[in-house]
Design an enzyme around this catalytic site. Structure first.
Site, PDB file in Angstrom:
ATOM      1  N   ARG A 193       0.818  -1.140   0.071  1.00 32.68           N
ATOM      2  CA  ARG A 193      -0.189   0.222  -0.138  1.00 32.68           C
ATOM      3  C   ARG A 193       0.609   1.782  -0.060  1.00 32.68           C
ATOM      4  O   ARG A 193       0.265   2.451  -0.195  1.00 32.68           O
ATOM      5  CB  ARG A 193      -0.807   0.312   1.245  1.00 32.68           C
ATOM      6  CG  ARG A 193      -2.142  -0.995   1.150  1.00 32.68           C
ATOM      7  CD  ARG A 193      -2.371  -0.891   2.575  1.00 32.68           C
ATOM      8  NE  ARG A 193      -3.464   0.097   3.299  1.00 32.68           N
ATOM      9  CZ  ARG A 193      -3.605   0.424   4.727  1.00 32.68           C
ATOM     10  NH1 ARG A 193      -3.940  -1.063   5.553  1.00 32.68           N
ATOM     11  NH2 ARG A 193      -4.954   1.081   4.093  1.00 32.68           N
ATOM     12  N   HIS A 236      -4.909  -2.729  13.357  1.00 33.42           N
ATOM     13  CA  HIS A 236      -6.586  -3.458  13.022  1.00 33.42           C
ATOM     14  C   HIS A 236      -6.478  -4.569  14.445  1.00 33.42           C
ATOM     15  O   HIS A 236      -7.972  -4.349  15.551  1.00 33.42           O
ATOM     16  CB  HIS A 236      -7.019  -4.530  12.839  1.00 33.42           C
ATOM     17  CG  HIS A 236      -7.607  -3.186  11.184  1.00 33.42           C
ATOM     18  ND1 HIS A 236      -6.029  -2.667  10.158  1.00 33.42           N
ATOM     19  CD2 HIS A 236      -8.639  -2.292  10.534  1.00 33.42           C
ATOM     20  CE1 HIS A 236      -6.248  -2.075   9.489  1.00 33.42           C
ATOM     21  NE2 HIS A 236      -8.414  -1.902   9.643  1.00 33.42           N
ATOM     22  N   ASP A 310      -8.859   7.726  12.193  1.00 33.78           N
ATOM     23  CA  ASP A 310      -8.661   6.157  11.447  1.00 33.78           C
ATOM     24  C   ASP A 310     -10.024   5.257  11.608  1.00 33.78           C
ATOM     25  O   ASP A 310     -10.450   6.225  12.965  1.00 33.78           O
ATOM     26  CB  ASP A 310      -7.447   4.826  11.529  1.00 33.78           C
ATOM     27  CG  ASP A 310      -7.223   3.948  10.506  1.00 33.78           C
ATOM     28  OD1 ASP A 310      -8.484   3.499   9.449  1.00 33.78           O
ATOM     29  OD2 ASP A 310      -5.976   3.488  10.088  1.00 33.78           O
TER      30      ASP A 310
END
Length: 569
Positions: A193, A236, A310
Site C-alpha cells: 500500500r 486493527h 482512522d
C-alpha cells in the site's frame, strides 16, 4: 452604503439557507450554497454555525459506516436524527456503478432535507492494488506498483482517473493515498500500500496522486499520520509502537506528509500508533494525542485542512480507551472528523458522549465550532449542489482509465531474479504449469468468482499447453504430479508467502526438478523466503492489469521496466 451591502448579504444568506427544501436535489436550478459560503468568508460561515443546534454541530464531526447496498432504517436514523457529516462505503455497500451512484444520490437527498440541511462527505478507501472498494470501477495497480514504475505522471493520471470515477459515483472523499514509508518488510498492514521505502519517492508520487485526485474535485486523504510504515503490528489488532528519535521521524516518516501539506492536501488521516518521542504520556495513540495532532500537525507543520481519524473500532483504540471514550479524546486532541465504521450502537453512543462532554464543559463548544468550520469550508470547496443531483456512471470513460491502468502495470512489473528462464523462447511449443493457492484468493472488488485466477486465464487464452493446479490451505504437491510432469516451466503464483510459508516451500521443492518462476501477485517480500527457484517476478498486486502485464512479460511481448522501490535481498 457599506451597511446596505452587509444587510443585503445577510438577507441573501437567509434566503439561500431557507431555500434548502425538499426540492433541493430535484430542481434543475438551485443556488450552490457551499460555493457561496466559500466566497462569503468567515462572516457567512459563522452565521451558519450560529444557527445550528449543538446536536447538529456534533453530528457533523462524525463519519460512519453502514450495512448493505441500500438506504436502511439505521443509516436513515443517523442522517435525520444524529445529523452525521459523512458516510464511508465498503464493499458491502457496493454492487455496481449504477447502484453506487443511486445510493449516493439517495443519501445526499436525505441529508440536504434533514437537520442542518448539509450535504454529506461520502468516502471510500479506493487506494488501488490490494485495497479497492468499488465493484465495476477501474482496478488500478496500487502504490508500490506506481513506486516501481517511478513516474510521477503515472501517479497523477491514476489519481485523476480515480477521482473522475469516484466523483461520478457520488463519492467526494478518497481515503487515499497512503503516504507511509514502508521500510519494515514485516509490516503486516501497509506493505504494497506504500509507494516504497524512500521518503522522497513516497512524497513525489504521493503529491502527484493528490494533485490528480483533487483536480477532479475529490478530497484526497494522506494517511496514516505520523507514519505507519515501520511497524510489525497491525493496528486493527493491537496498538503498535514506533520508538524512533525525532530526527529520524523528521527525515523519514514525517517527510511525505510535510510535502503533501505543501501541495495542498485537503485531509490527513491519523494513525492508531504510540510515538513516545512525540507523546510523553505512555500508551496514547497518535489519534488521541494533542501533542501529535495539535502541537505537531496543526501548529508546527501548519496543516489547515481536515484531520480525520482512522476507524475508532480498530483494536488499537478498542483495547485501550474504547470507541466511545476515544471519540471524545480524539476531538480533545484536535481531530475534526471521527470515523466509526461498523457498529450502529457505538456510533450513537459516541455522538452522545461528545454532546455530553460539551454540555458538562469537558469540551468547549468553541472547540466543536473550530472543527465544524473546517468541515463546512471543505464541503464548500469540494461539493456543489449541482453535483448532488446527478451521480451518473455513464459519464465515466472506463476504457480510457483501463488503458492508463495497463500502462502503469506494464511499467511496474519487475524481474528480481532470472537464471536463464526468461525470455521463454518458442513459448507456443512449451508446456507450462501454473500453481496457485486458494488461501491467497482475496477479494478483487469485482466478480470475485471470475477473477480468482486471471493470470492462468490470460495465459490460457494465448497458449495451448497450459495446466493449472489450485492448492487448498495446507495442501502440498509432488514433483511427479501428472499435471506438471515434463513441464518446461512451472509458475508458482504466491500471494503472501511471508505469512503463508507453504507457498514458498512448494516452490522450493519443485525447483529441484523443474525451472520454477515465482510470480508474486501481492507481496514482493516473498523473495526473502526463496533460495532455489530459478526466477522471480513481482507485480506488487493482483489487479487485472498487473496480471495481464505478467503474462505479456513471460511471453516476451513487453520488457521488464519496473525497479524495486524496496529492499528485499
Amino acid at each position: 452604503m457599506r451597511n446596505k451591502i452587509i444587510l443585503s448579504t445577510i438577507l441573501l444568506f437567509i434566503i439561500l439557507f431557507s431555500s434548502l427544501t425538499t426540492s433541493a436535489v430535484s430542481q434543475e436550478q438551485e443556488f450552490d450554497i457551499f460555493n457561496f459560503l466559500k466566497l462569503g468568508g468567515d462572516f457567512l460561515m459563522n452565521s451558519k454555525i450560529a444557527e445550528m443546534s449543538l446536536e447538529e454541530k456534533v453530528g457533523q464531526l462524525f463519519q460512519i459506516g453502514f450495512s448493505g447496498p441500500q438506504v436502511d432504517s439505521k443509516i436513515k436514523d443517523m442522517i435525520e436524527n444524529y445529523h452525521i457529516g459523512g458516510v464511508i462505503y465498503f464493499s458491502r455497500n457496493i454492487e455496481n456503478p449504477a447502484q453506487t451512484a443511486e445510493l449516493s444520490n439517495q443519501l445526499q437527498e436525505l441529508a440536504v432535507n434533514s437537520g442542518a440541511k448539509l450535504p454529506l462527505f461520502i468516502s471510500a478507501d479506493q487506494e488501488g492494488g490490494t485495497v479497492t472498494r468499488l465493484k465495476g470501477a477501474t482496478h488500478f495497480p496500487g502504490n508500490m506498483a506506481l513506486g516501481a514504475a517511478n513516474n510521477k505522471e503515472f501517479a497523477y493520471l491514476a489519481g485523476e482517473a480515480v477521482g473522475d470515477e469516484l466523483k461520478n459515483l457520488g463519492i467526494n472523499v478518497n481515503l487515499a493515498p497512503d503516504l507511509d514509508v514502508n521500510n519494515n518488510p514485516d509490516n503486516p498492514v501497509i506493505g504494497v500500500r506504500s509507494f516504497g521505502e524512500d521518503p522522497k519517492l513516497v512524497a513525489e508520487l504521493g503529491t502527484s496522486y493528490i494533485k490528480g485526485l483533487q483536480s477532479k474535485g475529490v478530497i484526497a486523504t494522506a494517511k496514516h499520520f505520523p507514519g505507519h510504515g515501520d511497524t510489525a503490528v497491525d493496528s486493527h489488532l493491537d496498538l503498535p509502537v514506533i520508538r524512533h528519535s525525532r530526527s529520524r521521524l523528521e527525515e523519514v516518516e514525517l517527510y511525505p506528509f510535510k510535502k503533501a501539506i505543501e501541495a495542498g492536501v485537503d485531509s490527513i488521516m491519523t494513525a492508531h500508533i504510540y510515538f513516545p518521542t512525540i507523546e510523553k504520556e505512555k500508551g496514547i495513540p497518535a489519534t488521541l494525542s494533542k501533542a501529535v495532532l495539535t502541537d505537531l500537525l496543526r501548529e508546527e507543520l501548519n496543516f489547515k485542512g481536515l484531520i480525520i481519524t482512522d476507524c475508532m473500532e480498530m483494536n488499537a483504540i478498542v483495547n485501550t480507551f474504547g470507541t466511545v471514550e476515544g471519540a471524545v479524546k480524539t476531538i480533545e486532541a484536535g481531530s475534526d472528523t471521527v470515523l466509526v465504521s461498523h457498529s450502529y450502537q457505538k456510533q450513537k453512543k459516541a455522538i452522545n458522549a461528545v454532546i455530553k462532554a460539551v454540555k458538562n464543559g469537558r469540551i468547549s463548544e468553541e472547540r466543536i465550532n473550530q472543527s465544524l468550520k473546517r468541515i463546512l469550508s471543505l464541503k464548500g470547496k469540494r461539493i456543489s449542489l449541482a453535483e448532488l443531483k446527478e451521480a451518473d456512471e455513464n459519464k465515466i470513460n472506463f476504457a480510457a482509465h483501463q488503458k492508463i491502468a495497463r500502462e502503469i502495470a506494464e511499467n511496474a512489473v519487475t524481474v528480481v531474479k532470472n537464471e536463464g528462464v526468461l525470455p521463454l523462447k518458442n513459448i507456443e511449443s512449451k508446456k507450462i504449469s501454473v500453481i496457485d493457492f486458494e488461501m491467497g484468493r482475496v477479494s478483487l472488488a469485482e466478480d470475485d468468482d471470475k477473477k480468482r485466477n486471471l493470470f492462468f486465464k490470460y495465459l490460457q487464452e494465448e497458449l495451448n499447453k497450459v495446466e493449472n493446479i489450485t492448492l487448498q490451505e495446507g495442501q502440498t504437491i509432488t514433483v511427479n504430479n501428472n499435471k506438471i510432469i515434463d513441464s518446461d516451466l512451472v509458475i508458482v503464483c504466491t500471494y503472501n508467502a511471508a505469512v503463508n510459508r507453504d507457498q514458498a516451500r512448494i516452490a522450493e521443492k519443485l525447483a529441484a526438478k523443474y525451472d520454477v518462476l515465482v510470480l508474486a501477485l501481492r507481496n514482493p517480500y516473498d523473495y526473502k523466503y526463496l533460495n532455489q527457484t530459478q526466477a522471480f517476478i513481482t507485480t506488487y498486486d493482483y489487479s487485472p492489469a498487473s496480471q495481464k502485464a505478467a503474462v505479456d512479460l513471460i511471453k516476451g511481448e513487453i520488457s521488464a521496466r519496473g525497479k524495486l522501490p524496496i529492499s528485499i535481498k
